[in-house]
Design an enzyme around this catalytic site. Structure first.
Site, short mmCIF file in Angstrom:
data_model
loop_
_atom_site.label_atom_id
_atom_site.label_comp_id
_atom_site.label_asym_id
_atom_site.label_seq_id
_atom_site.Cartn_x
_atom_site.Cartn_y
_atom_site.Cartn_z
N ARG A 53 -67.58 4.23 -93.55
CA ARG A 53 -68.33 4.63 -94.75
C ARG A 53 -69.31 5.72 -94.37
O ARG A 53 -69.53 6.00 -93.21
CB ARG A 53 -69.02 3.44 -95.42
CG ARG A 53 -69.34 2.23 -94.58
CD ARG A 53 -70.45 2.44 -93.62
NE ARG A 53 -71.63 2.93 -94.29
CZ ARG A 53 -72.52 3.69 -93.72
NH1 ARG A 53 -72.38 4.06 -92.46
NH2 ARG A 53 -73.58 4.11 -94.38
N ALA A 55 -70.39 9.66 -96.30
CA ALA A 55 -69.59 10.78 -96.80
C ALA A 55 -68.92 11.60 -95.69
O ALA A 55 -67.71 11.87 -95.76
CB ALA A 55 -70.45 11.68 -97.69
N GLN A 202 -76.66 -1.96 -95.94
CA GLN A 202 -76.38 -1.00 -94.87
C GLN A 202 -77.63 -0.66 -94.06
O GLN A 202 -77.53 -0.30 -92.89
CB GLN A 202 -75.79 0.29 -95.44
CG GLN A 202 -74.40 0.13 -96.04
CD GLN A 202 -74.44 0.09 -97.54
OE1 GLN A 202 -75.32 -0.55 -98.13
NE2 GLN A 202 -73.52 0.77 -98.20
N ASP A 243 -74.24 11.53 -100.85
CA ASP A 243 -72.79 11.61 -100.94
C ASP A 243 -72.34 12.83 -101.75
O ASP A 243 -71.19 13.24 -101.66
CB ASP A 243 -72.24 10.34 -101.59
CG ASP A 243 -72.33 9.16 -100.66
OD1 ASP A 243 -71.32 8.82 -100.03
OD2 ASP A 243 -73.43 8.58 -100.54
#
Length: 366
Positions: A53, A55, A202, A243
């Protein structure tokens, strides 16, 4: 960056020169496990399930996914099907679409026999380019931290982050964390407030893990503590990743980023965004109206997985049985709340003119 004293990247070619190695980030911080991606389906599922994960890393994984697909079918139809499959895995991160465009450009005019080698060469270059970009982001962001440190007379610089924009989200160094690592390595006293970043945590699972492994002083806080810390002068700057950034400087990032930006604006705390230029989407202007916001499974909200006192890993339900949940993955921070965009070409104002001037080769192609 280093794991247990050994330098590593988040994605690499295995010794066979064909299969792709990466870290299963779903198991961090309690287990460090690497896996092999051998097929297009493996790469697509790795992105979809958030085994990988962030971008930039998503983009690199997609690039290698095209390589794996072409090994099975290097025809035009096979190439198109691979790109279509990968493009559907995560709708928000623009780096995914950018990387697929780069791979298409690298191989579509070649013969079938030449495509595989060309694809691996371009995918490896994309990974190397990401590392170089993040190092440049780090150098440019370091100057921001140095300026704050100078104003404080050498006092400790307090930084707040959200989600994970560290080396785990890229190929190496990270975007938002690259300036932090460089400042720490240079001996500048600093401390990082790490947002837990619900619902996937995260911050708690990834940012805290990697900062701690590098020796950066950090403290985990609940997501809702950020405004309180700012009100009491405990935050000198906020730095997050993204992102997607629009042509006018709106920033799409992990859900909750907008609230941090509002709190920073209200308390006069500078709010910076670290980003590589492939994250800029010059085809989109108004982030709130135009960027598709991914909605993920409700189990990420209703369930939590953790390590028990006796070392077992358990998933527990934290909501009432049968309770429905909504799980928006991202939100958009308007450009007016952003102090500066820290890119590989400097710290840029979040405006259409500034972005176009810094990256004319990309703006012209929008």
């Amino acid at each position: 960056m280093k794991v247990d004293g050994r330098h590593t990247r988040t994605i690499w070619l295995e010794p066979d020169g064909v299969t792709v190695g990466t870290i299963d980030q779903r198991l961090l911080p309690h287990r460090y496990v690497t896996v092999r991606l051998e097929t297009l389906a493996d790469a697509a599922e790795a992105i979809r399930s958030m085994l990988v994960r962030g971008a930039p890393l998503i983009g690199a994984t997609a690039a290698y996914g095209v390589c794996l697909a072409l090994r099975e079918d290097s025809s035009d139809a096979g190439l198109a099907a691979a790109c279509e499959t990968l493009a559907k895995t995560r709708p928000t991160a623009i780096n995914l679409r950018w990387a697929l465009g780069e791979m298409l450009a690298a191989v579509r005019d070649l013969s079938r026999d030449a495509r595989v080698a060309a694809a691996y060469a371009r995918a490896s270059a994309i990974a190397d380019e990401d590392v170089a970009i993040n190092q440049a982001i780090g150098r440019n962001g370091l100057a921001v931290i140095e300026e704050i440190a100078a104003r404080k007379g050498g006092g400790r610089v307090e930084i707040l982050t959200h989600c994970n924009a560290g080396w785990l989200a890229t190929v190496d160094w990270g975007t938002a964390t690259a300036p932090i690592y460089m400042a720490h390595d240079k001996g500048i006293p600093l401390h990082v407030w790490v947002d837990e970043t619900r619902p996937r945590n995260q911050g708690a699972s990834l940012t805290a893990w990697e900062l701690s492994h590098h020796g950066v002083p950090c403290t985990l806080v609940a997501d809702n503590a950020g405004g309180h810390l700012m009100q009491h002068g405990k935050v000198d700057m906020v730095i997050v990743g993204t992102d997607r950034v629009t042509a006018q400087g709106d920033v799409c990032n992990k859900i909750g980023t907008y609230l941090k930006a509002l709190a920073a604006h209200d308390n006069g705390v500078p709010f910076y965004v670290g980003l590589p230029s492939p994250t800029i989407d010059f085809a989109v202007s108004d982030g709130v109206k135009e960027i598709p916001i991914e909605e993920r499974g409700e189990e990420e909200v209703t369930l939590m997985t953790g390590k028990t006192a006796d070392g077992r890993f358990e998933t527990v339900r934290i909501a009432p049985d049968g309770m429905r949940a909504s799980n928006y993955g991202f939100d958009v921070t308007p450009a007016r709340l952003v102090t500066g965009l820290i890119t590989e070409r400097g710290v840029i104002a979040p405006t259409r003119d500034a972005l176009a001037a810094a990256f004319p080769e990309r703006a012209g192609g929008a």
